[in-house]
Design a protein around this motif. Structure first.
Motif, PDB file in Angstrom:
ATOM      1  N   ALA A 175       0.830  -1.215   0.000  1.00 31.27           N
ATOM      2  CA  ALA A 175       0.000   0.000   0.000  1.00 31.27           C
ATOM      3  C   ALA A 175       0.860   1.259   0.000  1.00 31.27           C
ATOM      4  O   ALA A 175       0.447   2.307  -0.517  1.00 31.27           O
ATOM      5  CB  ALA A 175      -0.925  -0.004   1.213  1.00 31.27           C
ATOM      6  N   ASP A 176       2.066   1.157   0.574  1.00 27.54           N
ATOM      7  CA  ASP A 176       2.981   2.302   0.632  1.00 27.54           C
ATOM      8  C   ASP A 176       3.822   2.447  -0.627  1.00 27.54           C
ATOM      9  O   ASP A 176       4.685   3.333  -0.701  1.00 27.54           O
ATOM     10  CB  ASP A 176       3.912   2.161   1.842  1.00 27.54           C
ATOM     11  N   ASN A 177       3.614   1.519  -1.592  1.00 25.14           N
ATOM     12  CA  ASN A 177       4.347   1.561  -2.859  1.00 25.14           C
ATOM     13  C   ASN A 177       5.865   1.520  -2.656  1.00 25.14           C
ATOM     14  O   ASN A 177       6.618   2.249  -3.313  1.00 25.14           O
ATOM     15  CB  ASN A 177       3.968   2.814  -3.663  1.00 25.14           C
ATOM     16  N   THR A 178       6.301   0.695  -1.726  1.00 24.17           N
ATOM     17  CA  THR A 178       7.736   0.520  -1.490  1.00 24.17           C
ATOM     18  C   THR A 178       8.406  -0.053  -2.735  1.00 24.17           C
ATOM     19  O   THR A 178       7.839  -0.896  -3.427  1.00 24.17           O
ATOM     20  CB  THR A 178       7.959  -0.431  -0.297  1.00 24.17           C
ATOM     21  N   ALA A 179       9.618   0.415  -2.992  1.00 23.46           N
ATOM     22  CA  ALA A 179      10.338  -0.006  -4.200  1.00 23.46           C
ATOM     23  C   ALA A 179      10.545  -1.516  -4.225  1.00 23.46           C
ATOM     24  O   ALA A 179      10.778  -2.150  -3.194  1.00 23.46           O
ATOM     25  CB  ALA A 179      11.680   0.709  -4.266  1.00 23.46           C
ATOM     26  N   ARG A 180      10.430  -2.080  -5.416  1.00 26.51           N
ATOM     27  CA  ARG A 180      10.673  -3.506  -5.638  1.00 26.51           C
ATOM     28  C   ARG A 180      11.899  -3.678  -6.533  1.00 26.51           C
ATOM     29  O   ARG A 180      12.263  -2.740  -7.250  1.00 26.51           O
ATOM     30  CB  ARG A 180       9.463  -4.145  -6.303  1.00 26.51           C
ATOM     31  N   PRO A 181      12.489  -4.874  -6.537  1.00 21.60           N
ATOM     32  CA  PRO A 181      12.179  -6.054  -5.719  1.00 21.60           C
ATOM     33  C   PRO A 181      12.600  -5.857  -4.266  1.00 21.60           C
ATOM     34  O   PRO A 181      13.535  -5.120  -3.975  1.00 21.60           O
ATOM     35  CB  PRO A 181      12.993  -7.167  -6.399  1.00 21.60           C
ATOM     36  N   LEU A 182      11.884  -6.572  -3.394  1.00 17.67           N
ATOM     37  CA  LEU A 182      12.078  -6.428  -1.954  1.00 17.67           C
ATOM     38  C   LEU A 182      11.994  -7.802  -1.296  1.00 17.67           C
ATOM     39  O   LEU A 182      11.117  -8.598  -1.626  1.00 17.67           O
ATOM     40  CB  LEU A 182      11.006  -5.507  -1.379  1.00 17.67           C
ATOM     41  N   ALA A 183      12.897  -8.064  -0.355  1.00 18.93           N
ATOM     42  CA  ALA A 183      12.882  -9.322   0.391  1.00 18.93           C
ATOM     43  C   ALA A 183      12.662  -9.031   1.872  1.00 18.93           C
ATOM     44  O   ALA A 183      13.355  -8.201   2.461  1.00 18.93           O
ATOM     45  CB  ALA A 183      14.192 -10.077   0.212  1.00 18.93           C
ATOM     46  N   LEU A 184      11.676  -9.703   2.452  1.00 19.33           N
ATOM     47  CA  LEU A 184      11.398  -9.604   3.885  1.00 19.33           C
ATOM     48  C   LEU A 184      11.949 -10.859   4.554  1.00 19.33           C
ATOM     49  O   LEU A 184      11.478 -11.967   4.282  1.00 19.33           O
ATOM     50  CB  LEU A 184       9.897  -9.493   4.139  1.00 19.33           C
ATOM     51  N   LEU A 185      12.939 -10.693   5.415  1.00 21.67           N
ATOM     52  CA  LEU A 185      13.589 -11.830   6.067  1.00 21.67           C
ATOM     53  C   LEU A 185      13.160 -11.936   7.521  1.00 21.67           C
ATOM     54  O   LEU A 185      12.937 -10.924   8.192  1.00 21.67           O
ATOM     55  CB  LEU A 185      15.111 -11.677   6.019  1.00 21.67           C
ATOM     56  N   SER A 186      13.089 -13.160   8.021  1.00 20.09           N
ATOM     57  CA  SER A 186      12.812 -13.367   9.438  1.00 20.09           C
ATOM     58  C   SER A 186      13.421 -14.678   9.910  1.00 20.09           C
ATOM     59  O   SER A 186      13.596 -15.617   9.139  1.00 20.09           O
ATOM     60  CB  SER A 186      11.306 -13.349   9.735  1.00 20.09           C
ATOM     61  N   GLY A 187      13.744 -14.694  11.192  1.00 19.77           N
ATOM     62  CA  GLY A 187      14.273 -15.901  11.824  1.00 19.77           C
ATOM     63  C   GLY A 187      13.453 -16.250  13.038  1.00 19.77           C
ATOM     64  O   GLY A 187      12.318 -15.802  13.204  1.00 19.77           O
ATOM     65  N   GLY A 188      14.020 -17.040  13.934  1.00 14.35           N
ATOM     66  CA  GLY A 188      13.294 -17.490  15.111  1.00 14.35           C
ATOM     67  C   GLY A 188      12.733 -18.875  14.920  1.00 14.35           C
ATOM     68  O   GLY A 188      13.094 -19.599  13.979  1.00 14.35           O
ATOM     69  N   GLU A 189      11.853 -19.270  15.806  1.00 16.68           N
ATOM     70  CA  GLU A 189      11.294 -20.619  15.750  1.00 16.68           C
ATOM     71  C   GLU A 189       9.815 -20.549  16.115  1.00 16.68           C
ATOM     72  O   GLU A 189       9.464 -20.308  17.269  1.00 16.68           O
ATOM     73  CB  GLU A 189      12.039 -21.552  16.701  1.00 16.68           C
ATOM     74  N   THR A 190       8.968 -20.764  15.123  1.00 21.81           N
ATOM     75  CA  THR A 190       7.530 -20.781  15.386  1.00 21.81           C
ATOM     76  C   THR A 190       7.142 -22.113  16.027  1.00 21.81           C
ATOM     77  O   THR A 190       7.960 -23.013  16.158  1.00 21.81           O
ATOM     78  CB  THR A 190       6.744 -20.574  14.085  1.00 21.81           C
ATOM     79  N   THR A 191       5.898 -22.235  16.415  1.00 23.22           N
ATOM     80  CA  THR A 191       5.422 -23.457  17.055  1.00 23.22           C
ATOM     81  C   THR A 191       4.183 -23.982  16.337  1.00 23.22           C
ATOM     82  O   THR A 191       3.481 -23.244  15.648  1.00 23.22           O
ATOM     83  CB  THR A 191       5.063 -23.216  18.532  1.00 23.22           C
ATOM     84  N   VAL A 192       3.937 -25.270  16.517  1.00 20.82           N
ATOM     85  CA  VAL A 192       2.744 -25.921  15.989  1.00 20.82           C
ATOM     86  C   VAL A 192       2.196 -26.837  17.079  1.00 20.82           C
ATOM     87  O   VAL A 192       2.920 -27.716  17.565  1.00 20.82           O
ATOM     88  CB  VAL A 192       3.041 -26.748  14.728  1.00 20.82           C
ATOM     89  N   ALA A 193       0.970 -26.618  17.479  1.00 22.45           N
ATOM     90  CA  ALA A 193       0.302 -27.499  18.434  1.00 22.45           C
ATOM     91  C   ALA A 193      -0.514 -28.514  17.643  1.00 22.45           C
ATOM     92  O   ALA A 193      -1.428 -28.149  16.908  1.00 22.45           O
ATOM     93  CB  ALA A 193      -0.597 -26.706  19.373  1.00 22.45           C
ATOM     94  N   THR A 194      -0.177 -29.791  17.765  1.00 19.12           N
ATOM     95  CA  THR A 194      -0.819 -30.821  16.949  1.00 19.12           C
ATOM     96  C   THR A 194      -1.006 -32.097  17.745  1.00 19.12           C
ATOM     97  O   THR A 194      -0.292 -32.338  18.732  1.00 19.12           O
ATOM     98  CB  THR A 194       0.034 -31.111  15.693  1.00 19.12           C
ATOM     99  N   ASP A 195      -1.940 -32.916  17.283  1.00 19.75           N
ATOM    100  CA  ASP A 195      -2.117 -34.225  17.901  1.00 19.75           C
ATOM    101  C   ASP A 195      -1.205 -35.266  17.255  1.00 19.75           C
ATOM    102  O   ASP A 195      -1.236 -36.443  17.614  1.00 19.75           O
ATOM    103  CB  ASP A 195      -3.579 -34.683  17.812  1.00 19.75           C
ATOM    104  N   GLY A 196      -0.409 -34.837  16.302  1.00 16.00           N
ATOM    105  CA  GLY A 196       0.542 -35.743  15.663  1.00 16.00           C
ATOM    106  C   GLY A 196      -0.002 -36.494  14.472  1.00 16.00           C
ATOM    107  O   GLY A 196       0.706 -37.319  13.886  1.00 16.00           O
ATOM    108  N   SER A 197      -1.237 -36.217  14.048  1.00 16.57           N
ATOM    109  CA  SER A 197      -1.836 -36.992  12.958  1.00 16.57           C
ATOM    110  C   SER A 197      -1.419 -36.485  11.582  1.00 16.57           C
ATOM    111  O   SER A 197      -1.341 -37.242  10.620  1.00 16.57           O
ATOM    112  CB  SER A 197      -3.361 -36.971  13.077  1.00 16.57           C
TER     113      SER A 197
END
Length: 425
Positions: free
Chosen positions: A306-328
């Protein structure tokens, strides 16, 4: 940007990120001067063999060197002076327990003029898991599986494991007695706190038996009765706890975090910038669920567009997300993030993404991660699959396998958390 070019950029950026976290580059600057006595190398983790290989390559031939490290199956390298044993991850097995038992005995043989060089990386909690007396390996595997599936953070999981195993929480350093301890640590934990990387075998542990019990209660884990009994007796003072901050047994111990997600992301950023792609590092420390992070990144992406930021553009992120699952379902946190992101974006033009675990294994499958593009959702639906139902059942692997969009690298021999990139062409 053409789809094939976007895909090439994404994959090449991941390999650049891995190069930034390569133990062959990270270990040598932190090696200590050989002691008057002997040097014993002990440790574990998914990068343990690669770290040991780097030690051997830069250790003086004239200086005594021996040791033992344990790594995940198919993660070993040929070494000459340091023995490498392969064991199971994420659930511990007998080979890892046997290796841990040998490590304790070898550490106890050290004298005051000797050095314990500890090589620690993510995965070491399971790979060096020697259960306490009265707790079976089967029971330890069960509580580990339950905690992982519950969506508990690695900090919570490791707090429990520190009080159920015999090397974690500073106990390896305590076993070394009067010897000097020099730990080199490759961080896969958000915040890089050494106490939580491989459960901190050479670090003071501020957590208690009571903390471990509280975590089991909070996540409603139905642990084996032997585990509950042991932790309850420990909380009552019947067993010695792990070494605490200020403990005299750690006065000759130093811990160096030599690699982390920040270095990985900087290496990827340098790659993109060399290709003429602008970079924004969104976060080095994502810890929410995969679906929450995907939603947040999609909202950020809409704002940027929406801000019309110049391209090409790469958004990087790290860390460790989680998943709660019953294992199926099948699929790790990175594939789940991508499936959730594809649903959020709904075929947005010129947007591509990759997410992968830096160790080459996303969850328990054979892929490091996966890739998505503007046509991912339509292609899934054309195959007669329901992306929302796949996401609800945590079955992202099935989705990306059907699309032939899995990223399969094999073991990378490093481990500094997850790598995510959204590329706007």
């Amino acid at each position: 940007m053409q789809p094939h070019h976007a895909r090439e950029l994404l994959i090449a950026s991941f390999h650049a990120a891995l190069a930034g976290a390569d133990p062959q580059r990270l270990v040598p600057p932190f090696l200590p001067i050989p002691p008057e006595g002997r040097t014993l190398v002990l440790g574990g983790g998914k990068a343990a063999a690669s770290m040991a290989y780097a030690v051997e390559a830069h250790w003086p031939d004239s200086a005594p060197l021996q040791g033992l490290v344990v790594t995940r199956y198919q993660h070993s390298l040929p070494t000459r002076r340091i023995e490498v044993i392969e064991a199971s991850h994420p659930l511990p097995d007998g080979r890892g327990a046997e290796a841990a038992q040998r490590m304790l005995a070898q550490a106890a043989s050290l004298a005051a003029d000797d050095l314990l060089l500890a090589l620690i990386s993510g995965g070491g909690s399971s790979l060096m898991a020697l259960p306490v007396a009265g707790v079976s390996l089967k029971a330890l595997r069960g509580v580990t599986r339950a905690l992982v599936n519950s969506g508990a953070t690695i900090q919570d999981i490791n707090t429990v494991r520190k009080h159920l195993t015999l090397l974690a929480g500073g106990q390896l350093a305590r076993a070394a007695g009067a010897a000097r301890v020099h730990a080199l640590i490759l961080s896969d934990v958000v915040g890089d706190d050494p106490t939580h990387i491989a459960s901190g075998p050479c670090c003071a542990d501020p957590s208690t038996f009571a903390d471990a019990l509280a975590i089991l209660d909070r996540f409603r884990i139905e642990a084996d009765p032997a585990i509950l009994t042991y932790l309850q007796r420990g909380a009552a003072g019947e067993y010695a706890d792990t070494p605490k901050p200020g403990d005299s047994c750690l006065l000759r111990t130093v811990n160096h975090v030599i690699g982390n997600a920040s270095q990985m992301l900087r290496a990827a950023a340098n790659y993109f910038q060399a290709q003429g792609v602008k970079v924004i590092i969104v976060s080095e420390a994502e810890t929410q669920s995969s679906q929450q992070v995907a939603q947040a990144h999609a909202n950020l992406l809409r704002q940027i567009l929406a801000d019309n930021t110049a391209r090409p553009l790469a958004l990087l992120s790290g860390g460790e997300t989680t998943v709660a699952t019953d294992g199926s379902g099948r699929g790790g946190r990175n594939a789940e993030y991508l499936l959730a992101l594809a649903i959020e974006l709904r075929g947005m033009d010129s947007v591509y993404a990759l997410a992968a675990d830096s160790d080459g294994i996303d969850g328990t499958e054979n892929n490091a991660g996966a890739l998505i593009g503007p046509d991912t959702l339509s292609r899934v639906q054309a195959l007669g699959l329901n992306p929302e139902k796949l996401l609800q059942s945590h079955d992202s692997y099935t989705c990306f396998f059907a699309l032939n969009d899995l990223l399969v690298t094999g073991p990378t021999l490093t481990n500094v958390n997850d790598y995510r990139v959204i590329l706007i062409g």
